[in-house]
Each structure stands twice: as C-alpha cells, then as structure tokens.
Motif scaffolding. Structure first.
Motif, PDB file in Angstrom:
ATOM      1  N   LEU A 182       2.296   2.262  15.899  1.00  0.00           N
ATOM      2  CA  LEU A 182       1.836   2.286  15.650  1.00  0.00           C
ATOM      3  C   LEU A 182       0.989   0.984  15.718  1.00  0.00           C
ATOM      4  O   LEU A 182       1.308  -0.350  14.931  1.00  0.00           O
ATOM      5  N   MET A 183      -0.255   0.874  15.900  1.00  0.00           N
ATOM      6  CA  MET A 183      -1.378  -0.179  15.629  1.00  0.00           C
ATOM      7  C   MET A 183      -2.340   0.245  14.299  1.00  0.00           C
ATOM      8  O   MET A 183      -3.130   1.972  14.241  1.00  0.00           O
ATOM      9  N   LEU A 184      -2.660  -1.134  13.836  1.00  0.00           N
ATOM     10  CA  LEU A 184      -4.016  -1.220  12.875  1.00  0.00           C
ATOM     11  C   LEU A 184      -4.579  -2.371  12.530  1.00  0.00           C
ATOM     12  O   LEU A 184      -4.857  -2.682  13.048  1.00  0.00           O
ATOM     13  N   ASP A 185      -5.697  -1.250  12.578  1.00  0.00           N
ATOM     14  CA  ASP A 185      -7.333  -1.960  12.961  1.00  0.00           C
ATOM     15  C   ASP A 185      -7.496  -1.889  11.912  1.00  0.00           C
ATOM     16  O   ASP A 185      -8.708  -1.349  10.268  1.00  0.00           O
ATOM     17  N   GLU A 186      -7.932  -3.768  10.530  1.00  0.00           N
ATOM     18  CA  GLU A 186      -8.073  -3.382   9.441  1.00  0.00           C
ATOM     19  C   GLU A 186      -8.156  -2.659   8.434  1.00  0.00           C
ATOM     20  O   GLU A 186      -8.377  -1.594   7.906  1.00  0.00           O
ATOM     21  N   PRO A 187      -6.635  -2.626   8.476  1.00  0.00           N
ATOM     22  CA  PRO A 187      -6.445  -1.306   7.647  1.00  0.00           C
ATOM     23  C   PRO A 187      -6.542  -1.707   5.969  1.00  0.00           C
ATOM     24  O   PRO A 187      -6.452  -1.065   4.767  1.00  0.00           O
ATOM     25  N   SER A 188      -6.884  -3.284   5.553  1.00  0.00           N
ATOM     26  CA  SER A 188      -7.252  -3.437   3.783  1.00  0.00           C
ATOM     27  C   SER A 188      -8.670  -3.211   3.610  1.00  0.00           C
ATOM     28  O   SER A 188      -8.802  -3.630   2.623  1.00  0.00           O
ATOM     29  N   LEU A 189      -9.702  -2.675   4.680  1.00  0.00           N
ATOM     30  CA  LEU A 189     -10.977  -3.045   4.947  1.00  0.00           C
ATOM     31  C   LEU A 189     -11.391  -2.327   3.558  1.00  0.00           C
ATOM     32  O   LEU A 189     -11.195  -1.177   3.092  1.00  0.00           O
ATOM     33  N   GLY A 190     -12.081  -2.616   3.707  1.00  0.00           N
ATOM     34  CA  GLY A 190     -12.755  -2.247   1.743  1.00  0.00           C
ATOM     35  C   GLY A 190     -12.367  -2.048   0.734  1.00  0.00           C
ATOM     36  O   GLY A 190     -12.361  -1.028  -0.302  1.00  0.00           O
ATOM     37  N   LEU A 191     -10.507  -2.227   0.836  1.00  0.00           N
ATOM     38  CA  LEU A 191      -9.801  -1.927  -0.516  1.00  0.00           C
ATOM     39  C   LEU A 191      -9.531  -3.011  -1.227  1.00  0.00           C
ATOM     40  O   LEU A 191      -9.731  -4.074  -1.206  1.00  0.00           O
ATOM     41  N   ALA A 192      -9.452  -2.566  -3.283  1.00  0.00           N
ATOM     42  CA  ALA A 192      -9.072  -3.255  -3.660  1.00  0.00           C
ATOM     43  C   ALA A 192      -7.951  -3.988  -3.762  1.00  0.00           C
ATOM     44  O   ALA A 192      -6.842  -3.389  -2.892  1.00  0.00           O
ATOM     45  N   PRO A 193      -7.614  -5.533  -3.990  1.00  0.00           N
ATOM     46  CA  PRO A 193      -6.276  -5.993  -4.018  1.00  0.00           C
ATOM     47  C   PRO A 193      -5.260  -5.134  -4.297  1.00  0.00           C
ATOM     48  O   PRO A 193      -4.225  -5.213  -3.937  1.00  0.00           O
ATOM     49  N   LEU A 194      -5.146  -4.365  -5.109  1.00  0.00           N
ATOM     50  CA  LEU A 194      -3.758  -3.255  -5.556  1.00  0.00           C
ATOM     51  C   LEU A 194      -3.759  -3.033  -4.196  1.00  0.00           C
ATOM     52  O   LEU A 194      -2.351  -1.745  -4.423  1.00  0.00           O
ATOM     53  N   LEU A 195      -4.578  -2.105  -4.310  1.00  0.00           N
ATOM     54  CA  LEU A 195      -4.295  -0.765  -3.059  1.00  0.00           C
ATOM     55  C   LEU A 195      -4.243  -1.872  -1.994  1.00  0.00           C
ATOM     56  O   LEU A 195      -3.055  -0.862  -0.786  1.00  0.00           O
ATOM     57  N   VAL A 196      -4.575  -3.065  -1.046  1.00  0.00           N
ATOM     58  CA  VAL A 196      -4.378  -3.399  -0.233  1.00  0.00           C
ATOM     59  C   VAL A 196      -2.738  -3.990  -0.023  1.00  0.00           C
ATOM     60  O   VAL A 196      -2.137  -3.791   0.517  1.00  0.00           O
ATOM     61  N   GLN A 197      -2.134  -4.120  -1.363  1.00  0.00           N
ATOM     62  CA  GLN A 197      -0.527  -4.678  -1.480  1.00  0.00           C
ATOM     63  C   GLN A 197       0.085  -3.081  -1.118  1.00  0.00           C
ATOM     64  O   GLN A 197       1.453  -3.304  -0.446  1.00  0.00           O
ATOM     65  N   GLY A 211      11.698   2.084  11.980  1.00  0.00           N
ATOM     66  CA  GLY A 211      12.006   1.465  12.671  1.00  0.00           C
ATOM     67  C   GLY A 211      11.159   0.903  13.793  1.00  0.00           C
ATOM     68  O   GLY A 211      10.929   1.065  14.443  1.00  0.00           O
ATOM     69  N   LEU A 212      10.037   1.313  13.162  1.00  0.00           N
ATOM     70  CA  LEU A 212       8.768   1.892  13.725  1.00  0.00           C
ATOM     71  C   LEU A 212       8.305   0.276  14.450  1.00  0.00           C
ATOM     72  O   LEU A 212       7.847  -0.643  13.180  1.00  0.00           O
ATOM     73  N   THR A 213       7.855  -0.008  15.660  1.00  0.00           N
ATOM     74  CA  THR A 213       6.878  -1.269  15.596  1.00  0.00           C
ATOM     75  C   THR A 213       5.629  -1.681  15.775  1.00  0.00           C
ATOM     76  O   THR A 213       4.535  -0.340  15.515  1.00  0.00           O
ATOM     77  N   VAL A 214       5.029  -1.712  14.984  1.00  0.00           N
ATOM     78  CA  VAL A 214       3.574  -2.104  14.283  1.00  0.00           C
ATOM     79  C   VAL A 214       2.670  -3.182  15.048  1.00  0.00           C
ATOM     80  O   VAL A 214       3.337  -5.100  14.613  1.00  0.00           O
ATOM     81  N   LEU A 215       1.815  -3.398  15.160  1.00  0.00           N
ATOM     82  CA  LEU A 215       0.904  -3.791  16.172  1.00  0.00           C
ATOM     83  C   LEU A 215      -0.283  -4.135  14.570  1.00  0.00           C
ATOM     84  O   LEU A 215      -0.839  -3.129  14.566  1.00  0.00           O
ATOM     85  N   VAL A 216      -0.936  -4.790  13.723  1.00  0.00           N
ATOM     86  CA  VAL A 216      -1.439  -4.797  12.750  1.00  0.00           C
ATOM     87  C   VAL A 216      -2.508  -6.461  13.014  1.00  0.00           C
ATOM     88  O   VAL A 216      -2.428  -6.448  13.376  1.00  0.00           O
ATOM     89  N   ILE A 217      -4.089  -5.311  12.926  1.00  0.00           N
ATOM     90  CA  ILE A 217      -5.132  -6.217  13.172  1.00  0.00           C
ATOM     91  C   ILE A 217      -5.568  -6.300  11.568  1.00  0.00           C
ATOM     92  O   ILE A 217      -6.130  -5.308  11.353  1.00  0.00           O
ATOM     93  N   GLU A 218      -5.945  -7.662  11.597  1.00  0.00           N
ATOM     94  CA  GLU A 218      -6.246  -8.122  10.211  1.00  0.00           C
ATOM     95  C   GLU A 218      -7.558  -9.394  10.277  1.00  0.00           C
ATOM     96  O   GLU A 218      -7.416 -10.124  11.040  1.00  0.00           O
ATOM     97  N   GLN A 219      -7.549  -9.388   8.629  1.00  0.00           N
ATOM     98  CA  GLN A 219      -8.485 -10.220   8.238  1.00  0.00           C
ATOM     99  C   GLN A 219      -7.828 -11.204   7.327  1.00  0.00           C
ATOM    100  O   GLN A 219      -7.992 -13.094   6.732  1.00  0.00           O
ATOM    101  N   ASN A 220      -7.454  -9.717   6.517  1.00  0.00           N
ATOM    102  CA  ASN A 220      -6.722 -10.768   4.769  1.00  0.00           C
ATOM    103  C   ASN A 220      -5.522 -10.601   5.624  1.00  0.00           C
ATOM    104  O   ASN A 220      -3.504 -10.863   5.724  1.00  0.00           O
ATOM    105  N   ALA A 221      -5.437 -12.529   5.879  1.00  0.00           N
ATOM    106  CA  ALA A 221      -4.081 -13.593   6.754  1.00  0.00           C
ATOM    107  C   ALA A 221      -3.168 -13.608   6.228  1.00  0.00           C
ATOM    108  O   ALA A 221      -1.812 -13.019   6.693  1.00  0.00           O
ATOM    109  N   ARG A 222      -3.302 -13.355   4.681  1.00  0.00           N
ATOM    110  CA  ARG A 222      -2.057 -13.623   3.671  1.00  0.00           C
ATOM    111  C   ARG A 222      -1.496 -12.543   3.268  1.00  0.00           C
ATOM    112  O   ARG A 222      -0.119 -12.722   4.041  1.00  0.00           O
ATOM    113  N   ARG A 223      -2.233 -11.509   3.576  1.00  0.00           N
ATOM    114  CA  ARG A 223      -1.029 -10.281   3.475  1.00  0.00           C
ATOM    115  C   ARG A 223      -0.225  -9.767   4.501  1.00  0.00           C
ATOM    116  O   ARG A 223       0.694  -9.102   4.059  1.00  0.00           O
TER     117      ARG A 223
END
Length: 283
Positions: A182-197, A211-223
């Motif tokens: 599963l590849m995710l491109d900026e899943p936190s984009l435009g979401l409030a902090p609680l929703l990001v969590q 057991g899903l392998t995930v590649l996530v692209i993010e600017q929210n490095a902390r999360r």
C-alpha cells in the motif's frame, strides 16, 4: 543511519536489494517533458511487512517517486530514463499501471480523489475492479470491519464526507484491490492533528494486524516516523539520509529541519549540512 552517497554523479552502482525486499528502486532517473530532471539516481528499498517513510519538503520529488513506482508518469509527460523499479524481484519499470495493481500494488493519491458523486459503498466497489467477480461482498465486509465509520456511512454520498472520512474511504478503496503493498501520498494533507493521529493509527494497524507492507510519503515527519520502521529523507531528487525510524527521530539535523525542534534561523537544507561537515572534515 546512513548518509547516502551521490551515486548519480559518482557513477557508483547501487547495492543489490537484500533478501525479503518487496520493492526496490535502483538508480532511478525521471525526466518530465524530455528536459526537466526530477529524480537524480534515486535508490531505496521497502522490506516486506514493514512501514517505510519517504520524507522531504515540497518539490523534493516524493510524489514523482510514487508515480514512477505505480506507472503513472506517462499521464504527466514523464518517464523513467535510467535505472529500474523492481517489485518482488520482477522488473516493472515499463509495466502498465493496471497490471501493477493486479500484481499487488495499491496507491492512495495525494488529495484523496474519491468519486464525490458516488456513495461510500460504490466508491469501495470501484476499488475492486481488478479482482474476480464474487469477491466484492467479502472484501466490503473486511473494509467495514476495519473502518466502522465507513460501514455506518455506506449509503452517504462521498462528496459530503469530512476530509478524514474521505481519507479513510480512499484507504478502504485501495484495500479492495487486495494489495500486498500500500502506497500513501501525503495522507495527513489538510487534516486536523487529531485526525492525522487517527489515520496513522489505522496505517499502523494495517501493518501489524494484516501484515501489509506500506510506503508512505509525508511532510509530517514526526507522525510518519512514529509508525515507520525505516525512513528515507529526500532532497532535490536524491536520497540524502536513511536509517531506522527511531534513529532518524533522534538525529539532531532531522530534528532541526523536519521535526521543528532546532534553533530558529538555522540551516535550511540537510544537503547543506552534509557539504558543511564534509568541508570542515577536510580543512
């Protein structure tokens, strides 16, 4: 944790992907419109059963990397002009996007891109277009079990959902293709902090429980680094640093540039730090 050598300029061959690697990019170069060089000899590996985070600022080339993996570059006048993309050891560099989905790859694009005029259930069914008929009902129940909110809203028109609900729907739709990656491109984009969590909580559960392998692209490095096993930091089309996520979280330069924990008015580029330290070492 490793600072990555500039293989694009040095001509060094990329290391072979280690055993158990699901996805690997080897010295990939991407050019748009025959002139705009975006990826400059990029190499990375995604181990099977792990979450890998690809981090970087706007314009670093993160989304282009996903498009190279998913086969969507031609639709934007881009192409892989050098290097290779391997999925489970098979070269898929020129494979058709639909065939990549059949091989087990699913992409959640930036901005969610749900079908706003369709219901939640209809959106989910659309995600199963590569699967044999008859699997839909079973897969729907799996998604509804994982995302109870979607089950409660199955008859609602997707355009009226909140941003967080649409992101859940986009992930659920991707799961309908029964992916192994599963590849995710900026899943936190435009979401409030609680929703990001909440969204990153779902990503972690998908990895741990399914057991899903995930590649996530993010600017929210902390999360992203909180849920990832391994991380890559990208600048100007190249990987400049990689390592276990726990080590990246504690790296002082990563804290300064990507986690917002450094001194004000500090350096702006991790690549600048590399060059500065290199010069200092040789002076």
């Amino acid at each position: 944790m490793t600072s990555v050598p500039d293989t694009a300029s040095s001509g060094a061959a990329p290391a072979a992907a280690p055993e158990g690697t699901m996805l690997s990019l080897n010295n990939v170069e991407v050019i748009y419109d025959d002139v705009i060089l975006v990826l400059r000899g990029l190499s990375l590996a995604v181990p099977e059963g792990k979450i890998v985070a690809l981090l970087g600022s706007n314009g670093a080339g993160k989304s282009t990397t996903l498009k190279a993996v998913s086969g969507l570059l031609p639709s934007e006048h881009g192409e892989v002009t050098d290097g290779s993309v391997l999925f489970r050891g098979q070269d898929i560099t020129t494979m058709d996007p639909a065939e990549r989905v059949k091989q087990g790859m699913s992409l959640c694009m930036e901005g969610r891109h749900v079908f706003e005029h369709l219901t939640v259930a209809e959106n989910l069914v659309a995600g199963a277009y590569t699967q044999p008929r008859g699997n839909g009902a079973e897969d729907l129940e799996v998604v509804y079990e994982f995302f109870p909110k979607l089950a409660d809203m199955r008859s609602r028109v997707a355009g009226y959902l909140s941003g967080g609900e649409q992101q859940m729907l986009a992930i659920g739709r991707a799961l309908m293709a029964r992916p192994t990656l599963l590849m995710l491109d900026e899943p936190s984009l435009g979401l409030a902090p609680l929703l990001v969590q909440e969204i990153f909580g779902y990503i972690k559960r998908l990895n741990e429980e399914r057991g899903l392998t995930v590649l996530v692209i993010e600017q929210n490095a902390r999360r992203a680094l909180e849920v990832a096993h391994h991380g890559y930091i990208m600048e100007q089309g190249r990987i400049v640093l990689e390592g276990p996520a726990a080590e990246l979280r504690e790296n002082p330069d990563v804290k300064e540039f990507y986690l917002g924990l450094g001194e004000e008015g500090g350096r702006k580029s991790y690549r600048d730090v590399k060059h500065y330290k290199r010069r200092k070492r040789w002076l």
